[in-house]
Design a protein around this motif. Structure first.
Motif, PDB file in Angstrom:
ATOM      1  N   PHE A  84      17.591  -9.038 -63.991  1.00 41.27           N
ATOM      2  CA  PHE A  84      17.119  -8.577 -62.682  1.00 41.27           C
ATOM      3  C   PHE A  84      15.958  -9.448 -62.214  1.00 41.27           C
ATOM      4  CE2 PHE A  84      14.413  -6.116 -59.894  1.00 41.27           C
ATOM      5  CZ  PHE A  84      15.295  -5.495 -59.038  1.00 41.27           C
ATOM      6  N   ILE A  85      15.033  -9.725 -63.118  1.00 39.34           N
ATOM      7  CA  ILE A  85      13.874 -10.550 -62.752  1.00 39.34           C
ATOM      8  C   ILE A  85      14.323 -11.962 -62.364  1.00 39.34           C
ATOM      9  CG2 ILE A  85      11.777 -11.624 -63.678  1.00 39.34           C
ATOM     10  CD1 ILE A  85      11.345  -9.037 -65.292  1.00 39.34           C
ATOM     11  N   ILE A  86      15.338 -12.478 -63.082  1.00 40.72           N
ATOM     12  CA  ILE A  86      15.850 -13.808 -62.739  1.00 40.72           C
ATOM     13  C   ILE A  86      16.442 -13.804 -61.326  1.00 40.72           C
ATOM     14  CG2 ILE A  86      17.682 -15.484 -63.292  1.00 40.72           C
ATOM     15  CD1 ILE A  86      17.213 -14.776 -66.252  1.00 40.72           C
ATOM     16  N   GLN A  87      17.213 -12.779 -61.026  1.00 40.52           N
ATOM     17  CA  GLN A  87      17.809 -12.668 -59.701  1.00 40.52           C
ATOM     18  C   GLN A  87      16.750 -12.432 -58.634  1.00 40.52           C
ATOM     19  OE1 GLN A  87      21.069 -13.332 -58.935  1.00 40.52           O
ATOM     20  NE2 GLN A  87      21.039 -13.937 -61.114  1.00 40.52           N
ATOM     21  N   TYR A  88      15.714 -11.705 -59.014  1.00 42.83           N
ATOM     22  CA  TYR A  88      14.625 -11.480 -58.062  1.00 42.83           C
ATOM     23  C   TYR A  88      13.930 -12.811 -57.752  1.00 42.83           C
ATOM     24  CZ  TYR A  88      10.366  -9.507 -56.046  1.00 42.83           C
ATOM     25  OH  TYR A  88       9.323  -9.206 -55.206  1.00 42.83           O
ATOM     26  N   GLN A  89      13.741 -13.626 -58.795  1.00 43.09           N
ATOM     27  CA  GLN A  89      13.148 -14.944 -58.578  1.00 43.09           C
ATOM     28  C   GLN A  89      14.071 -15.812 -57.713  1.00 43.09           C
ATOM     29  OE1 GLN A  89      10.143 -16.001 -59.374  1.00 43.09           O
ATOM     30  NE2 GLN A  89       9.625 -14.035 -60.353  1.00 43.09           N
ATOM     31  N   GLU A  90      15.378 -15.661 -57.909  1.00 42.20           N
ATOM     32  CA  GLU A  90      16.337 -16.400 -57.090  1.00 42.20           C
ATOM     33  C   GLU A  90      16.218 -15.985 -55.630  1.00 42.20           C
ATOM     34  OE1 GLU A  90      19.512 -18.913 -55.960  1.00 42.20           O
ATOM     35  OE2 GLU A  90      18.178 -18.868 -57.710  1.00 42.20           O
ATOM     36  N   LYS A 104      23.743 -15.766 -48.688  1.00 39.14           N
ATOM     37  CA  LYS A 104      23.445 -15.676 -50.113  1.00 39.14           C
ATOM     38  C   LYS A 104      22.314 -14.690 -50.361  1.00 39.14           C
ATOM     39  CE  LYS A 104      22.582 -18.633 -54.118  1.00 39.14           C
ATOM     40  NZ  LYS A 104      22.326 -20.021 -54.581  1.00 39.14           N
ATOM     41  N   ARG A 105      21.286 -14.751 -49.471  1.00 37.27           N
ATOM     42  CA  ARG A 105      20.156 -13.822 -49.620  1.00 37.27           C
ATOM     43  C   ARG A 105      20.610 -12.385 -49.470  1.00 37.27           C
ATOM     44  NH1 ARG A 105      15.222 -13.667 -45.399  1.00 37.27           N
ATOM     45  NH2 ARG A 105      16.931 -12.800 -44.154  1.00 37.27           N
ATOM     46  N   ALA A 106      21.484 -12.136 -48.544  1.00 37.67           N
ATOM     47  CA  ALA A 106      21.977 -10.771 -48.335  1.00 37.67           C
ATOM     48  C   ALA A 106      22.729 -10.272 -49.563  1.00 37.67           C
ATOM     49  CB  ALA A 106      22.881 -10.736 -47.110  1.00 37.67           C
ATOM     50  N   THR A 107      23.505 -11.179 -50.154  1.00 36.15           N
ATOM     51  CA  THR A 107      24.262 -10.800 -51.358  1.00 36.15           C
ATOM     52  C   THR A 107      23.323 -10.473 -52.508  1.00 36.15           C
ATOM     53  OG1 THR A 107      26.111 -12.227 -50.692  1.00 36.15           O
ATOM     54  CG2 THR A 107      25.980 -11.590 -53.023  1.00 36.15           C
ATOM     55  N   VAL A 108      22.305 -11.328 -52.717  1.00 28.49           N
ATOM     56  CA  VAL A 108      21.355 -11.124 -53.809  1.00 28.49           C
ATOM     57  C   VAL A 108      20.547  -9.853 -53.587  1.00 28.49           C
ATOM     58  CG1 VAL A 108      19.299 -12.061 -54.948  1.00 28.49           C
ATOM     59  CG2 VAL A 108      21.225 -13.572 -54.393  1.00 28.49           C
ATOM     60  N   GLU A 109      20.107  -9.621 -52.357  1.00 33.48           N
ATOM     61  CA  GLU A 109      19.304  -8.443 -52.075  1.00 33.48           C
ATOM     62  C   GLU A 109      20.116  -7.161 -52.273  1.00 33.48           C
ATOM     63  OE1 GLU A 109      17.680  -8.981 -48.211  1.00 33.48           O
ATOM     64  OE2 GLU A 109      15.941 -10.129 -48.944  1.00 33.48           O
ATOM     65  N   ALA A 110      21.388  -7.240 -51.865  1.00 33.57           N
ATOM     66  CA  ALA A 110      22.240  -6.072 -52.082  1.00 33.57           C
ATOM     67  C   ALA A 110      22.396  -5.805 -53.587  1.00 33.57           C
ATOM     68  CB  ALA A 110      23.606  -6.306 -51.439  1.00 33.57           C
ATOM     69  N   TRP A 111      22.573  -6.896 -54.328  1.00 33.34           N
ATOM     70  CA  TRP A 111      22.697  -6.735 -55.797  1.00 33.34           C
ATOM     71  C   TRP A 111      21.414  -6.180 -56.397  1.00 33.34           C
ATOM     72  CZ3 TRP A 111      20.177  -8.472 -60.095  1.00 33.34           C
ATOM     73  CH2 TRP A 111      20.825  -8.292 -61.328  1.00 33.34           C
ATOM     74  N   LEU A 112      20.253  -6.692 -55.932  1.00 32.91           N
ATOM     75  CA  LEU A 112      18.958  -6.227 -56.438  1.00 32.91           C
ATOM     76  C   LEU A 112      18.752  -4.749 -56.150  1.00 32.91           C
ATOM     77  CD1 LEU A 112      16.639  -9.237 -55.481  1.00 32.91           C
ATOM     78  CD2 LEU A 112      17.299  -8.520 -57.789  1.00 32.91           C
ATOM     79  N   THR A 113      19.202  -4.330 -54.948  1.00 34.13           N
ATOM     80  CA  THR A 113      19.051  -2.918 -54.601  1.00 34.13           C
ATOM     81  C   THR A 113      19.864  -2.033 -55.534  1.00 34.13           C
ATOM     82  OG1 THR A 113      18.710  -3.516 -52.267  1.00 34.13           O
ATOM     83  CG2 THR A 113      19.321  -1.237 -52.763  1.00 34.13           C
ATOM     84  N   GLN A 129      16.635   2.022 -62.979  1.00 33.19           N
ATOM     85  CA  GLN A 129      15.900   3.286 -62.965  1.00 33.19           C
ATOM     86  C   GLN A 129      16.668   4.360 -63.721  1.00 33.19           C
ATOM     87  OE1 GLN A 129      13.015   4.105 -62.777  1.00 33.19           O
ATOM     88  NE2 GLN A 129      12.393   4.913 -60.775  1.00 33.19           N
ATOM     89  N   LYS A 130      18.004   4.355 -63.522  1.00 34.55           N
ATOM     90  CA  LYS A 130      18.831   5.326 -64.226  1.00 34.55           C
ATOM     91  C   LYS A 130      18.806   5.046 -65.733  1.00 34.55           C
ATOM     92  CE  LYS A 130      23.448   7.393 -64.241  1.00 34.55           C
ATOM     93  NZ  LYS A 130      23.594   7.368 -65.706  1.00 34.55           N
ATOM     94  N   TYR A 131      18.897   3.761 -66.129  1.00 34.21           N
ATOM     95  CA  TYR A 131      18.820   3.403 -67.543  1.00 34.21           C
ATOM     96  C   TYR A 131      17.511   3.923 -68.172  1.00 34.21           C
ATOM     97  CZ  TYR A 131      22.863   0.230 -67.468  1.00 34.21           C
ATOM     98  OH  TYR A 131      24.132  -0.314 -67.380  1.00 34.21           O
ATOM     99  N   ARG A 132      16.439   3.700 -67.435  1.00 36.05           N
ATOM    100  CA  ARG A 132      15.123   4.115 -67.943  1.00 36.05           C
ATOM    101  C   ARG A 132      15.054   5.636 -68.117  1.00 36.05           C
ATOM    102  NH1 ARG A 132      10.792   0.507 -64.400  1.00 36.05           N
ATOM    103  NH2 ARG A 132      11.286  -1.548 -65.333  1.00 36.05           N
ATOM    104  N   LEU A 133      15.542   6.354 -67.110  1.00 33.60           N
ATOM    105  CA  LEU A 133      15.500   7.816 -67.191  1.00 33.60           C
ATOM    106  C   LEU A 133      16.408   8.329 -68.307  1.00 33.60           C
ATOM    107  CD1 LEU A 133      15.542   8.686 -63.382  1.00 33.60           C
ATOM    108  CD2 LEU A 133      13.648   9.066 -64.986  1.00 33.60           C
ATOM    109  N   ASP A 134      17.586   7.705 -68.448  1.00 32.86           N
ATOM    110  CA  ASP A 134      18.494   8.097 -69.523  1.00 32.86           C
ATOM    111  C   ASP A 134      17.854   7.843 -70.887  1.00 32.86           C
ATOM    112  OD1 ASP A 134      20.374   8.878 -67.698  1.00 32.86           O
ATOM    113  OD2 ASP A 134      21.623   7.080 -67.887  1.00 32.86           O
ATOM    114  N   LEU A 135      17.200   6.699 -71.029  1.00 32.39           N
ATOM    115  CA  LEU A 135      16.555   6.358 -72.295  1.00 32.39           C
ATOM    116  C   LEU A 135      15.405   7.316 -72.596  1.00 32.39           C
ATOM    117  CD1 LEU A 135      16.586   4.407 -74.659  1.00 32.39           C
ATOM    118  CD2 LEU A 135      15.104   2.874 -73.359  1.00 32.39           C
ATOM    119  N   ALA A 136      14.651   7.673 -71.575  1.00 34.05           N
ATOM    120  CA  ALA A 136      13.563   8.627 -71.767  1.00 34.05           C
ATOM    121  C   ALA A 136      14.099   9.984 -72.191  1.00 34.05           C
ATOM    122  CB  ALA A 136      12.743   8.756 -70.479  1.00 34.05           C
ATOM    123  N   GLU A 137      15.237  10.376 -71.610  1.00 30.32           N
ATOM    124  CA  GLU A 137      15.862  11.642 -71.981  1.00 30.32           C
ATOM    125  C   GLU A 137      16.333  11.604 -73.441  1.00 30.32           C
ATOM    126  OE1 GLU A 137      19.623  14.480 -70.574  1.00 30.32           O
ATOM    127  OE2 GLU A 137      18.874  12.889 -69.261  1.00 30.32           O
TER     128      GLU A 137
END
Length: 785
Positions: free
Chosen positions: A173-179, A208-217, A224-232
């Motif tokens: 995600f961070i790599i794509q955010y940097q992209e 390309k920016r629209a595609t990346v931003e959609a993916w980032l969203t 966030q779901k992974y984090r909440l699941d892991l916390a659970e």
């Protein structure tokens, strides 16, 4: 059948526990091939807390290594070759492991043998139908604990895998955010280009920016779901950890401490601590792994903050799991070997403190120091309430600091206090009738250390069982009563050191029986008839029905504060006197069934009057602490045809230090049958002292024997005579003197007396014998009967 042969026949959970006793510290192959030799060695004779015993332990180590080497040398054939190499390797390993700490080898083997004995005994009880339910319950508990550990291991492994996936996803995600940032920078740089060129290059970049931003969203929501699941998942694992810790600390460890407490009264307390340590170490390992996972989650959250409650959730999880590890560490700082509960000032004593999770948490990398102090009951209450305890201790203990040592072979971290001594004690104001022997103190052990590279710091404390401080041996009896009452009847989790003032008679019986068997080192405890006799004494009752006493209560005052009616001693003082007498002089006779003991005069008379003349029994004196008397049936020399039951003045420890019971019974020819009908020589002959040797250098050795003048044969042997006393007799004829004392009957014909035959052995005995040899008064009196 050897212990090892029996141990090999264990099955199921018991076999698993037996196998778990062995490892690199002591291979099971060594136990197998040296089984007979190991079981024949005097391991119990080595005092583990005495450094002076290291030489003896070193000799045992060298002998063990030598036996292994000899066993290796005699191996032959193809299979024997491999065994020869293996046994030789074990010999070298054991030598290098224990050469600098041979006492640890002895400790290790003693624990193994004790654990094997316990497992075999439990299995034997099950096969005999005794303790089946208890064994099943034990196996079920252990199985439950082991299953829970497997669940926790799998859950921890699963959260570890999920955490790695989360980490990988977040890194991508961070790599794509940097992209996306790079695309935005490119779009910004197009503003300086001509319109036609800018439009040509801008369109694909915006797409390309629209595609990346959609993916980032989308990916942000997924993270966030992974984090909440892991916390659970971590919350579920934490709940399992708490449940497992409660089972181990609040049940298994508490039960171990209760067994340790009852061991102060003579109860069985064999091992079990190594199994507890293995469980606590597994707990520590799992808790620490989960705590590290939670901290890594926190780090990932800080690297990539996302909207939501994650930070708060993780902060709470971290705090909760830190509380769990803190509770584990503080609860597993325990006293492995308790200090003596009757503590005499100016006398050396020992204790051992152990941290069950010390090795797993690497506490030994910076060995902590433990300090011991004695505190009063009030100070102990303040400690339990976490109130300030800055006030000075209630006494001064010498050699009260000790560094915890890690023993690689056994994996234990412990502090051995070997030479403590209570220099002085500060007593509080006593309440009412309370004596100094009812005042309770405790030895407080404290230490400080950190774990995880100083990440977590701990200040741990543990208190010993209550101790009673005495300054003179004469106080030991009453102090022991206080300790026995506390050990037997203290409730779990009590306020220090509250005990009930009254308990049911069956509870008293259980405590007395446990103490009696422990002091006598015998399985022959107190029978129901014995306990009825004690109940009659405690309640001043004449009922012979055990059921009449089941719902009756005994107060502490009845037990050891108020004297028995018409006596100058308490119930406990009388009972303890019996125990001391039996333990020091009469243990073999009790184990042989030769001593009835707990029989009163009237019972003795009723039992003997139906038997032939010369039948006798041994019973404890009602009127004297630590006294035992011989009662026998015989003709009344003053009235033909009348039979009476006679009672000798009670013997005490002092008497038996001069001449043994067996020899005294041998001296008295009128004693023929031990009740009911056993010839006395059949019972006592094996304990008779061999005859004295013949004269040496012209001197004739005198021989001490006892007589009862009323029952002396007409022609006694001309040997030295030391007369005894009896409480039934007749006066000698006028004009005749006597070297013995006659006691007239008072009321009935069976009466003890409080008179005492005092001789300071050996000088007074020698003078007394010499005087009697020169004075034939007894022989003259006996010959005229």
């Amino acid at each position: 059948m050897s212990l090892w042969i029996q141990a090999q026949q264990l099955q199921g959970e018991a076999l698993h526990q037996m196998q778990a006793l062995y490892g690199q510290h002591f291979p099971i192959e060594v136990r197998h091939y040296l089984a007979q030799w190991i079981e024949s060695q005097p391991w119990d004779s080595v005092e583990l807390d005495n450094p002076a015993e290291e030489t003896k332990a070193k000799r045992l180590l060298d002998n063990l290594v030598g036996e292994l080497q000899k066993k290796a040398q005699v191996q032959g054939g193809e299979d024997g070759f491999l065994l020869k190499i293996k046994l030789g390797h074990y010999a070298t390993t054991l030598k290098s492991t224990y050469d600098r700490c041979p006492l640890e080898l002895v400790r290790c083997i003693k624990q193994i043998l004790q654990s094997e004995q316990r497992l075999v005994q439990e299995a034997t009880n099950v096969s005999c139908g005794n303790g089946l339910q208890a064994m099943d319950s034990l196996s079920q508990r252990h199985q439950q604990i082991n299953q829970a550990f497997e669940e926790l291991r799998l859950a921890t492994q699963e959260t570890e895998n999920e955490l790695r996936k989360l980490q990988h996803s977040q890194e991508y995600f961070i790599i794509q955010y940097q992209e996306n940032l790079r695309i935005q920078a490119q779009l910004s740089s197009l503003s300086s280009l001509p319109a036609a060129e800018r439009s040509q290059r801008e369109t694909p970049l915006q797409s390309k920016r629209a595609t990346v931003e959609a993916w980032l969203t989308r990916e942000a929501s997924t993270l966030q779901k992974y984090r909440l699941d892991l916390a659970e998942q971590h919350q579920k694992t934490l709940a399992l950890l708490r449940k497992q810790q409660t089972l181990i600390l609040d049940e298994e460890l508490i039960q171990w401490k209760r067994r340790q407490q009852l061991a102060g009264n003579g109860g069985q307390h064999e091992g079990g601590l190594d199994i507890l340590q293995s469980w606590c170490e597994k707990l520590a390992d799992l808790i620490w792994q989960n705590r590290q996972q939670i901290r890594r989650c926190e780090h990932l959250t800080q690297q990539l903050p996302l909207p939501g409650p994650m930070e708060e959730l993780l902060r709470k999880l971290n705090a909760d799991i830190t509380d769990v590890i803190s509770a584990l560490v503080t609860s597993t700082f325990i006293i492995e070997k308790q200090p003596p509960q009757v503590l005499k000032t100016q006398t050396k004593f020992a204790a051992t403190v152990r941290l069950l999770v010390g090795g797993k948490l690497n506490v030994h990398m910076s060995p902590p120091q433990v300090k011991a102090a004695i505190v009063s009951e009030q100070q102990a209450k303040a400690l339990v309430k976490n109130e300030s305890t800055n006030s000075e201790s209630s006494g001064e203990i010498l050699n009260n600091n000790c560094v915890m040592e890690y023993h690689q072979a056994t994996g234990t971290l412990s502090a051995h206090f070997r030479n403590m001594s209570l220099k002085r004690i500060k007593r509080s104001d006593r309440r009412g009738a309370e004596s100094v022997t009812e005042e309770k103190f405790t030895i407080l052990f404290e230490s400080q250390f950190s774990v995880g590279g100083n990440e977590l710091g701990f200040h741990v404390k543990t208190m010993s069982l209550p101790v009673v401080v005495i300054v003179h041996g004469s106080q030991d009896n009453n102090a022991t009563a206080t300790v026995l009452w506390d050990n037997a009847f203290a409730e779990p989790g009590r306020v220090p050191f509250v005990v009930p003032d009254k308990v049911k008679w069956p509870q008293i019986c259980e405590a007395l029986d446990m103490k009696y068997k422990a002091e006598m080192h015998t399985t022959r405890g107190l029978t129901e008839e014995n306990l009825v006799f004690l109940a009659q004494k405690a309640f001043t009752s004449s009922s012979n029905n055990p059921e009449d006493y089941h719902n009756m209560t005994v107060s502490w005052a009845q037990f050891n504060r108020e004297n028995l009616p018409g006596r100058s001693f308490t119930f406990w003082q009388w009972f303890d006197g019996v125990v001391e007498l039996m333990k020091k002089h009469l243990k073999p006779h009790w184990n042989d069934g030769a001593i009835l003991g707990f029989v009163n005069k009237q019972q003795a008379q009723d039992m003997l009057m139906s038997k032939p003349n010369g039948t006798f029994l041994l019973r404890f004196s009602d009127s004297e602490i630590g006294g035992i008397t011989i009662a026998w049936v015989a003709e009344n020399p003053n009235k033909q045809g009348e039979r009476l039951v006679w009672n000798l003045l009670p013997y005490t420890t002092k008497d038996f230090s001069i001449r043994s019971l067996a020899d005294r019974i041998s001296d008295l020819n009128h004693l023929v049958y031990l009740y009911p009908d056993r010839p006395k020589d059949e019972v006592f002959a094996k304990y008779y002292t061999p005859p004295l040797s013949k004269a040496v250098d012209g001197y004739v050795k005198p021989e001490i024997k006892q007589v009862v003048p009323e029952f002396t044969s007409p022609n006694p042997e001309p040997s030295g005579v030391a007369s005894t006393f009896m409480d039934q007799g007749v006066l000698p004829p006028a004009g005749h003197s006597s070297s013995f004392t006659i006691y007239h009957p008072v009321g009935d014909n069976i009466l003890d007396t409080d008179a005492e035959f005092e001789l300071d052995y050996p000088m007074d005995v020698a003078r007394h014998v010499e005087e009697l040899l020169r004075r034939p008064a007894v022989n003259q009196w006996s010959s005229q009967q």
